[in-house]
Design a protein around this motif. Structure first.
Motif, PDB file in Angstrom:
ATOM      1  N   CYS A   1       0.820  -1.215   0.000  1.00  0.00           N
ATOM      2  CA  CYS A   1       0.000   0.000   0.000  1.00  0.00           C
ATOM      3  C   CYS A   1       0.849   1.259   0.000  1.00  0.00           C
ATOM      4  N   VAL A   2       2.018   1.190   0.641  1.00  0.00           N
ATOM      5  CA  VAL A   2       2.922   2.344   0.675  1.00  0.00           C
ATOM      6  C   VAL A   2       3.397   2.680  -0.736  1.00  0.00           C
ATOM      7  N   SER A   3       3.740   1.632  -1.494  1.00  0.00           N
ATOM      8  CA  SER A   3       4.184   1.833  -2.874  1.00  0.00           C
ATOM      9  C   SER A   3       3.042   2.304  -3.762  1.00  0.00           C
ATOM     10  N   ALA A   4       1.823   1.829  -3.483  1.00  0.00           N
ATOM     11  CA  ALA A   4       0.677   2.167  -4.337  1.00  0.00           C
ATOM     12  C   ALA A   4       0.157   3.576  -4.090  1.00  0.00           C
ATOM     13  N   CYS A   5       0.426   4.128  -2.909  1.00  0.00           N
ATOM     14  CA  CYS A   5      -0.075   5.461  -2.569  1.00  0.00           C
ATOM     15  C   CYS A   5       0.835   6.522  -3.173  1.00  0.00           C
ATOM     16  N   HIS A   6       0.400   7.108  -4.286  1.00  0.00           N
ATOM     17  CA  HIS A   6       1.231   8.087  -4.997  1.00  0.00           C
ATOM     18  C   HIS A   6       1.359   9.396  -4.228  1.00  0.00           C
ATOM     19  N   GLU A   7       0.485   9.618  -3.265  1.00  0.00           N
ATOM     20  CA  GLU A   7       0.512  10.867  -2.509  1.00  0.00           C
ATOM     21  C   GLU A   7       1.418  10.797  -1.281  1.00  0.00           C
ATOM     22  N   GLY A   8       1.877   9.602  -0.924  1.00  0.00           N
ATOM     23  CA  GLY A   8       2.737   9.465   0.244  1.00  0.00           C
ATOM     24  C   GLY A   8       1.997   9.577   1.558  1.00  0.00           C
ATOM     25  N   ALA A   9       0.696   9.211   1.541  1.00  0.00           N
ATOM     26  CA  ALA A   9      -0.113   9.330   2.758  1.00  0.00           C
ATOM     27  C   ALA A   9       0.113   8.180   3.726  1.00  0.00           C
ATOM     28  N   ILE A  10       0.660   7.052   3.241  1.00  0.00           N
ATOM     29  CA  ILE A  10       0.814   5.853   4.061  1.00  0.00           C
ATOM     30  C   ILE A  10       2.286   5.578   4.317  1.00  0.00           C
ATOM     31  N   GLY A  11       2.600   5.154   5.517  1.00  0.00           N
ATOM     32  CA  GLY A  11       3.952   4.752   5.862  1.00  0.00           C
ATOM     33  C   GLY A  11       3.926   3.495   6.699  1.00  0.00           C
ATOM     34  N   LEU A  12       5.099   2.895   6.919  1.00  0.00           N
ATOM     35  CA  LEU A  12       5.207   1.735   7.795  1.00  0.00           C
ATOM     36  C   LEU A  12       5.745   2.192   9.147  1.00  0.00           C
TER      37      LEU A  12
ATOM     38  N   GLY B   1      -8.425   5.645  -3.159  1.00  0.00           N
ATOM     39  CA  GLY B   1      -8.223   4.245  -2.782  1.00  0.00           C
ATOM     40  C   GLY B   1      -7.367   3.409  -3.703  1.00  0.00           C
ATOM     41  N   ASP B   2      -6.321   3.989  -4.323  1.00  0.00           N
ATOM     42  CA  ASP B   2      -5.414   3.175  -5.140  1.00  0.00           C
ATOM     43  C   ASP B   2      -4.747   2.076  -4.309  1.00  0.00           C
ATOM     44  N   CYS B   3      -4.676   2.302  -3.001  1.00  0.00           N
ATOM     45  CA  CYS B   3      -4.012   1.339  -2.122  1.00  0.00           C
ATOM     46  C   CYS B   3      -4.869   0.114  -1.820  1.00  0.00           C
ATOM     47  N   LEU B   4      -6.200   0.218  -1.957  1.00  0.00           N
ATOM     48  CA  LEU B   4      -7.083  -0.876  -1.547  1.00  0.00           C
ATOM     49  C   LEU B   4      -6.827  -2.186  -2.286  1.00  0.00           C
ATOM     50  N   PRO B   5      -6.788  -2.190  -3.625  1.00  0.00           N
ATOM     51  CA  PRO B   5      -6.630  -3.475  -4.320  1.00  0.00           C
ATOM     52  C   PRO B   5      -5.246  -4.094  -4.161  1.00  0.00           C
ATOM     53  N   THR B   6      -4.264  -3.313  -3.705  1.00  0.00           N
ATOM     54  CA  THR B   6      -2.921  -3.875  -3.543  1.00  0.00           C
ATOM     55  C   THR B   6      -2.752  -4.599  -2.223  1.00  0.00           C
ATOM     56  N   CYS B   7      -3.669  -4.378  -1.267  1.00  0.00           N
ATOM     57  CA  CYS B   7      -3.526  -4.983   0.062  1.00  0.00           C
ATOM     58  C   CYS B   7      -3.913  -6.463   0.020  1.00  0.00           C
ATOM     59  N   PRO B   8      -2.977  -7.375   0.292  1.00  0.00           N
ATOM     60  CA  PRO B   8      -3.277  -8.805   0.174  1.00  0.00           C
ATOM     61  C   PRO B   8      -4.119  -9.355   1.318  1.00  0.00           C
ATOM     62  N   THR B   9      -4.239  -8.603   2.425  1.00  0.00           N
ATOM     63  CA  THR B   9      -4.968  -9.120   3.585  1.00  0.00           C
ATOM     64  C   THR B   9      -6.302  -8.425   3.822  1.00  0.00           C
TER      65      THR B   9
ATOM     66  N   ASN C   1       6.613   0.589  12.876  1.00  0.00           N
ATOM     67  CA  ASN C   1       6.753  -0.654  13.645  1.00  0.00           C
ATOM     68  C   ASN C   1       6.204  -1.852  12.890  1.00  0.00           C
ATOM     69  N   GLY C   2       6.441  -1.875  11.588  1.00  0.00           N
ATOM     70  CA  GLY C   2       6.041  -3.011  10.773  1.00  0.00           C
ATOM     71  C   GLY C   2       4.585  -3.049  10.372  1.00  0.00           C
ATOM     72  N   LYS C   3       3.829  -1.964  10.611  1.00  0.00           N
ATOM     73  CA  LYS C   3       2.424  -1.907  10.258  1.00  0.00           C
ATOM     74  C   LYS C   3       2.150  -0.660   9.416  1.00  0.00           C
ATOM     75  N   ALA C   4       1.242  -0.796   8.433  1.00  0.00           N
ATOM     76  CA  ALA C   4       0.862   0.350   7.609  1.00  0.00           C
ATOM     77  C   ALA C   4       0.072   1.346   8.453  1.00  0.00           C
ATOM     78  N   LYS C   5       0.325   2.632   8.221  1.00  0.00           N
ATOM     79  CA  LYS C   5      -0.349   3.668   8.997  1.00  0.00           C
ATOM     80  C   LYS C   5      -0.620   4.878   8.099  1.00  0.00           C
ATOM     81  N   LEU C   6      -1.812   5.449   8.212  1.00  0.00           N
ATOM     82  CA  LEU C   6      -2.141   6.689   7.516  1.00  0.00           C
ATOM     83  C   LEU C   6      -1.438   7.825   8.241  1.00  0.00           C
ATOM     84  N   MET C   7      -0.435   8.409   7.576  1.00  0.00           N
ATOM     85  CA  MET C   7       0.420   9.388   8.233  1.00  0.00           C
ATOM     86  C   MET C   7      -0.209  10.783   8.296  1.00  0.00           C
ATOM     87  N   ARG C   8      -0.928  11.161   7.221  1.00  0.00           N
ATOM     88  CA  ARG C   8      -1.548  12.491   7.174  1.00  0.00           C
ATOM     89  C   ARG C   8      -2.872  12.413   6.436  1.00  0.00           C
ATOM     90  N   ASP C   9      -3.942  12.864   7.095  1.00  0.00           N
ATOM     91  CA  ASP C   9      -5.251  12.877   6.456  1.00  0.00           C
ATOM     92  C   ASP C   9      -5.251  13.718   5.189  1.00  0.00           C
TER      93      ASP C   9
END
Length: 229
Positions: free
Chosen positions: A19-30, A47-55, A32-40
């Motif tokens: 999802c970090v790679s798929a988010c072209h705006e840089g809103a998501i980061g890792l 939602g470009d990140c939604l279909p890339t999430c395998p879980t 402690n090993g978990k994806a997190k929305l860094m800035r609203d």
């Protein structure tokens, strides 16, 4: 304002970084090993990140959130490119370790087969039968000092780099899992986002094989630590 924005369920996140790679705006980061929305205000709600999430850890929600700030996103991209040269996985770092040379013990290789590159290994190799499979990103063995004893020992090892190879390993891995009785799959990847592709490929391969195979992911930081799941 009330608007549509992504929501990340950390309990479902495996830290693959897709999802970090798929988010072209840089809103998501890792974190402690978990994806997190860094800035609203960096999330455009598309939602470009939604279909890339395998879980399935990412969904939409409607809530109070800052409006999308395209100007801030563009400024952040320009600053990031100037300081890091692009991909977080290419960022320069100097890593030092404290080693007691008097107690340094020479380790023996635990590698049990050759070749090890995913692109080169034959899918019907006899050593795959009843094997515990290790799928490792290239850099992990260099970052983690005791890699052979902690990960390679008693496993069949495959390595690759999804960023540099520029291919989807899932087709080759699907063939290996379908044609052989694999007992388990362990993926060892780096914590940098571009390394998430190897984890995603392994998960896709297990699903495509139609088999139930025990699976786990281990994430290594660039200074050689194992992140807690």
């Amino acid at each position: 304002m009330i608007r549509k924005i992504i929501k990340i369920d950390e309990s479902k996140c495996n830290g693959c970084g897709a999802c970090v790679s798929a988010c072209h705006e840089g809103a998501i980061g890792l974190v402690n090993g978990k994806a997190k929305l860094m800035r609203d205000d960096f999330c455009d709600g598309l939602g470009d990140c939604l279909p890339t999430c395998p879980t399935g850890a990412i969904t939409f929600e409607e809530r109070e959130a800052a409006d999308y700030n395209e100007a801030a996103v563009l400024a952040s991209k320009a600053k990031h490119k100037a300081h890091s040269g692009g991909c977080p996985g290419s960022r320069l770092q100097r890593i030092t370790h404290s080693i007691d040379s008097k107690n340094d013990v020479r380790a023996e290789s635990r590698l049990s087969q050759w070749p090890v590159q995913i692109k080169l290994v034959p899918v019907n190799a006899p050593y795959f039968d009843s094997a515990d499979l290790l799928i490792a990103a290239d850099c992990t063995a260099f970052a983690y000092g005791n890699f052979h004893n902690d990960f390679i020992k008693d496993k069949i090892t495959l390595i690759g780099c999804p960023k540099l190879d520029g291919i989807d390993y899932s087709e080759k891995l699907t063939a290996i899992l379908s044609l052989n009785e694999i007992k388990s799959v362990t993926v060892v990847r780096m914590s940098v986002p571009c390394c998430g592709g190897i984890n995603t490929a392994a998960q896709k391969a297990i699903e495509a094989s139609g088999k139930t195979i025990p699976f786990k992911t281990v994430v290594i930081t660039t200074d050689g630590k194992v992140l807690d799941n």
